[in-house]
Scaffold this active site. Structure first.
Site, PDB file in Angstrom:
ATOM      1  N   ASN A  82       0.828  -1.191   0.000  1.00  0.00           N
ATOM      2  CA  ASN A  82       0.000   0.000   0.000  1.00  0.00           C
ATOM      3  C   ASN A  82       0.870   1.252   0.000  1.00  0.00           C
ATOM      4  O   ASN A  82       2.092   1.189   0.054  1.00  0.00           O
ATOM      5  CB  ASN A  82      -0.954  -0.022   1.201  1.00  0.00           C
ATOM      6  N   HIS A 112      24.169   1.499  10.380  1.00  0.00           N
ATOM      7  CA  HIS A 112      25.447   2.182  10.545  1.00  0.00           C
ATOM      8  C   HIS A 112      26.192   1.597  11.736  1.00  0.00           C
ATOM      9  O   HIS A 112      25.574   1.123  12.688  1.00  0.00           O
ATOM     10  CB  HIS A 112      25.222   3.686  10.724  1.00  0.00           C
ATOM     11  N   GLY A 139       0.037  -1.328   9.108  1.00  0.00           N
ATOM     12  CA  GLY A 139       0.502   0.020   8.796  1.00  0.00           C
ATOM     13  C   GLY A 139       1.487   0.589   9.805  1.00  0.00           C
ATOM     14  O   GLY A 139       1.455   0.269  10.991  1.00  0.00           O
ATOM     15  N   ALA A 157      -0.159  -3.273  13.415  1.00  0.00           N
ATOM     16  CA  ALA A 157       0.150  -1.901  13.029  1.00  0.00           C
ATOM     17  C   ALA A 157       1.007  -1.214  14.084  1.00  0.00           C
ATOM     18  O   ALA A 157       0.850  -1.433  15.286  1.00  0.00           O
ATOM     19  CB  ALA A 157      -1.141  -1.119  12.821  1.00  0.00           C
TER      20      ALA A 157
END
Length: 177
Positions: A82, A112, A139, A157
């Site tokens: 999405n 890193h 999401g 989510a």
């Protein structure tokens, strides 16, 4: 030194001019994807096929989308991402069949160094992300480098996935290292 090989091997590397050139090629394709008519599903798919290392005819990415190289992303059948998905694919991202990513899912293969001198010298390293078959990621979820998500699992989510997730589970939240 071949920094591309080092990055894919999970070794410390620096993003040199040759890698920046590859990123420029990718960004041109991403710009084409993100400015394409969103109602032209066939056109969107043709651009995605140009971008990814591997995907099937039923792969769908809903713009906007961002990645670093594209060719490090390998996707099985029946994939849907999405809007607002980010895949930082300095390392490999392998996605199985029937995987669904909700809005604003972020997959990060790059990191890193902890040591200041290496970080200040612009070193990075990668760990692959693997998402097995039949996974749904909710999401605003972030998946960190080196994570594997087992088949049939659901990530709730807003989660931050820092460790491997076994098959057939529902995982929600953030697990600290």
């Amino acid at each position: 030194m071949d920094y591309k090989k080092r990055s894919l091997a999970g070794q410390a590397y620096i993003c040199d001019d040759s890698l920046y050139e590859e990123q420029k090629k990718c960004r041109k394709i991403i710009q084409k994807l993100n400015t394409h008519d969103c109602s032209d599903f066939g056109g969107l798919h043709r651009i995605v096929k140009e971008l990814f290392g591997k995907c099937d005819e039923d792969t769908f990415v809903n713009p906007p989308f961002h990645c670093d190289y594209g060719y490090n992303i390998h996707i099985g059948s029946h994939f849907y991402a999405n809007t607002g998905c980010v895949m930082l694919d300095c390392g490999k991202i392998i996605i199985g069949n029937h995987v669904f990513l909700a809005p604003h899912v972020q997959l990060y293969t790059v990191n890193h160094p902890i040591h200041l001198k290496q970080r200040d010298a612009d070193y990075e390293y990668t760990k692959p992300i693997t998402i097995k078959d039949h996974v749904w990621i909710g999401g605003n979820t972030t998946v960190l480098p080196g994570v594997t998500i087992g088949e049939n699992s659901i990530i709730g989510a807003g989660s931050v996935v820092t460790k491997d997730i076994p098959a057939n589970v529902i995982a929600v939240g953030m697990v600290l290292l």
